[in-house]
Enzyme design. Structure first.
Site, short mmCIF file in Angstrom:
data_model
loop_
_atom_site.label_atom_id
_atom_site.label_comp_id
_atom_site.label_asym_id
_atom_site.label_seq_id
_atom_site.Cartn_x
_atom_site.Cartn_y
_atom_site.Cartn_z
N SER A 54 0.83 -1.21 0.00
CA SER A 54 0.00 0.00 0.00
C SER A 54 0.87 1.26 0.00
CB SER A 54 -0.96 -0.04 1.20
OG SER A 54 -1.93 0.97 1.11
N ASP A 76 -8.64 -3.48 -6.59
CA ASP A 76 -8.58 -4.33 -5.40
C ASP A 76 -9.44 -3.78 -4.26
OD1 ASP A 76 -7.19 -2.16 -4.39
OD2 ASP A 76 -5.36 -3.26 -3.92
N HIS A 85 -7.55 -5.49 -0.93
CA HIS A 85 -6.34 -4.71 -0.70
C HIS A 85 -5.50 -5.23 0.47
CE1 HIS A 85 -3.80 -1.22 -1.10
NE2 HIS A 85 -3.99 -0.89 0.16
#
Length: 714
Positions: free
Chosen positions: A303, A616, A669
């Site tokens: 991320s 995602d 995610h």
């Protein structure tokens, strides 16, 4: 011989208030007129009870009454009546609270049952839960670590984890009086008990200084160190734990794994200014390479950690004091591969709405299901206002504002995705839809990241009459003084400024930065010192040596490391936020003037005021894949040494039932961190494999077609 005295009838009507005489005490208990006076005495006692309830009459001391046996019988009857009254009151009370008692008993039984089941679960053999699961769902595949160990793979390259935003723990080292007893307790990443016990105190300690972006006076939160910093976000909710466990199965230990935890609230350069975090990462990588036979490290960011490590690679090469002084070949000497998971290389539209109105699709859905709930003054806590006040002090959130402007994300009439159609699954590598099929899909103008009204989101640009907001006067302050405890910069805008924002009607990536600078100038003035959002014309310009450009892949070069590999690994097949329909909020005393219009709901690509694309659930495919698909592919001006890049997409498959937990094929995610295919790819590279050993790219989306539509000078 005792003397018996008779009372006159007239005297018996008068209640005696004097103490009994000696004669009464000695002989009152043997009165011979009891039979004659009994009925009269009972009637008189009943009259007295009607005048004054027995419950109000104080009890008499034990012993014979001064009036003789007749009053003794009356007293007994009164006591019996008192007992009956008390019984009736107890029954009434029991009936009144029976519902509460039943609820308490029910909760107690549930808790007792839960603890008994938990005890039995922990007491049973470890293989039994797995046996039950397999009996229902069928045999489960071997975890990647077990599978690859059978193939003979063993640990080789040291591994460095770089957590993303919000997934790493923060603990308290100094706080105000309201945080008494919380020294070195986690305020972020744990049970979150303090959020419920003292929410305003928690918000105060999680916020940074609004002027400096560093610690407020008297408050110090610091990142948790070690692998435990981000293995679990909360009890039972894994982040890195599954990957760590599988690495351990092929021989990895703590001396060959390192969690590069940092304070994710700070701007990237400020983590070095305050905590020397970048220097610590540099030293730990050098140490791990030296103590693991000289094998280069495999870096695994997730991320926002992807952007953080991109910043690090430029910092470590740059000369001090701004950089780490490692020289232009440091990355080439110490890094084998960078395996980016769910990387928002070009930002995410979700970051815009978080800064603009403290909401995203999840909050909009809650608002639609429970109208007014989030806007109520619950326990004197304006929920979204406090979230906005807190998050706007976190400079890191500004690192994820979309980069590249209209060239990357599209304008009022065009966007790379250009059209809404269901994702095609089962295509081979790099196989895409034809433009003829695309023409049959629904026309969606994704370039309009924010539109005020569904009609504006769909209308041709020639029909949109816009009034520029940039030079508009903000007008009179709309804030009430009672709102200053949840101060946001909206309180200084005025009605004129709010109206000017709405009258511009539609915002693309090129005007989003100006919009945020208008509604939150203090925040953006602070953030613009640390982050940039454009595209470089000439990367050799000395201005790009400044750290504000290092996390923008469109305004910086990759390091000179031709043997290094870069992977972009992300999930696909989940609707992901791309554009939003907004409306003005109903005016209130302490309100946020803009909110997502949840009534805008049309088809599969517009739900609760949010337009979605493939991704995602957090990062659109365009942001996660473009740089490795085209921007860095081969030798380009952003990748002058020709570092090899690969795209590895993981098609989302939700768990079939609750027994599978969050699933081993998830593309979400965070849940993708437990995806067996992704973990296997990482383990193979960590054990010495390359991108070619993984068969190169694996693509399910249209990322190559979308990338070709972007006209960017490479």
């Amino acid at each position: 011989m005792s003397v018996v005295r008779r009372r006159k009838p007239s005297e018996s009507d008068k209640p005696s208030t004097s103490a009994p005489s000696d004669d009464d005490i000695s002989g009152g208990g043997t009165t011979t007129g009891k039979e004659e006076e009994g009925e009269d005495s009972k009637r008189k006692n009943k009259k007295r009870r009607k005048k004054k309830p027995a419950a109000d009459k104080p009890p008499l001391p034990p012993g014979p009454s001064p009036a003789g046996g007749n009053d003794g019988d009356g007293k007994q009857e009164e006591e019996e009546e008192d007992k009956k009254g008390r019984r009736r009151r107890r029954k009434a009370s029991a009936a009144k609270w029976s519902c509460v008692d039943s609820c308490c008993w029910f909760v107690g039984c549930v808790c007792l049952t839960w603890w008994v089941l938990l005890f039995l679960y922990n007491a049973m053999p470890a293989s039994f839960p797995q046996y039950v699961t397999e009996a229902i769902t069928g045999p489960s595949p071997d975890p990647p670590g077990v599978k690859l160990k059978k193939e003979g793979l063993r640990s080789k390259h040291p591994v460095v984890f770089v957590p993303g935003i919000v997934t790493a723990g923060l603990e308290l080292w100094e706080g105000h009086q309201c945080a008494e007893g919380l020294f070195r307790k986690r305020l972020w990443g744990g049970t979150f008990g303090e959020v419920y016990k003292r929410p305003l105190c928690w918000v105060e300690h999680m916020s940074l200084d609004n002027e400096t972006g560093l610690d407020p006076p008297g408050i110090r939160l610091r990142p948790v160190s070690g692998l435990v910093a981000a293995d679990y976000f909360a009890p039972g909710y894994f982040v890195w734990a599954v990957l760590i466990a599988n690495l351990a199965r092929i021989g990895y230990e703590e001396n060959s794994m390192y969690m590069a935890s940092y304070d994710w609230r700070l701007s990237f350069q400020n983590t070095e200014v305050r905590d020397r975090t970048l220097s610590r990462i540099k030293s730990n990588i050098e140490l791990m390479v030296a103590t693991n036979g000289g094998h280069k490290a495999v870096i695994i960011p997730h991320s926002m950690g992807v952007l953080y490590f991109l910043h690090f690679m430029k910092w470590v090469e740059a000369p001090s004091p701004m950089g780490g002084g490692g020289g232009p070949d440091w990355c080439s000497k110490h890094i084998k591969a960078v395996m980016n998971i769910g990387g928002p290389f070009l930002g995410v539209p979700k970051a815009v709405t978080g800064l603009f109105s403290a909401e995203a699709r999840d909050i909009a859905v809650v608002r639609a299901l429970t109208p007014g709930f989030l806007d109520n003054d619950i326990f004197r806590l304006q929920t979204l206002q406090h979230i906005m006040r807190m998050s706007r002090t976190w400079d890191s959130t500004m690192s994820m504002i979309p980069k590249g402007g209209d060239t990357i994300w599209g304008d009022l009439d065009w966007s790379p995705e250009d059209g809404c159609s269901p994702s095609k699954r089962g295509r081979g590598n790099n196989e895409t839809e034809s433009d003829d099929n695309l023409a049959q899909t629904t026309k969606v103008r994704y370039g309009r990241i924010i539109s005020f009204g569904k009609d504006v989101a769909e209308a041709p640009s020639s029909e949109i009459d816009r009034i520029d907001f940039r030079d508009a006067l903000k007008g009179q302050n709309v804030a009430n003084t009672s709102c200053r405890d949840v101060w946001t910069e909206y309180h200084d805008m005025g009605l004129g400024g709010i109206k000017a924002v709405a009258e511009y009607k539609s915002y693309t990536a090129g005007s989003i930065v100006d919009l945020l600078s208008y509604v939150a100038p203090k925040m953006m003035d602070r953030g613009s010192c640390h982050f940039s959002y454009g595209i470089a014309d000439d990367l050799d310009d000395p201005k790009y040596n400044h750290f504000k450009y290092w996390s923008n892949p469109l305004e910086t070069k990759l390091p000179n490391a031709p043997d290094m590999e870069i992977f972009s690994m992300y999930g696909v097949g989940i609707p992901t936020e791309r554009a939003y329909v907004y409306r003005l909020s109903p005016a209130g005393e302490c309100y946020i003037p803009f909110q997502i219009d949840t009534s805008a709901d049309e088809d599969s690509c517009l739900k609760d005021g949010v337009y979605t694309v493939d991704g995602d659930e957090t990062v659109p495919v365009l942001s996660a894949g473009y740089m490795c698909a085209k921007g860095w592919r081969g030798k380009t001006r952003f990748n002058p040494s020709g570092i090899r890049t690969y795209i590895r997409e993981y098609d989302h498959s939700p768990p079939a039932n609750l027994l599978e937990g969050r699933g081993t094929q998830s593309g979400a995610h965070v849940d993708i961190m437990g995806n067996f295919a992704l973990i296997e790819d990482i383990l193979r590279v960590a054990a010495g494999g390359t991108g070619k050993d993984l068969d190169g790219d694996r693509v399910y989306s249209d990322i190559f077609k979308w990338s070709d539509r972007i006209k960017l000078n490479l």
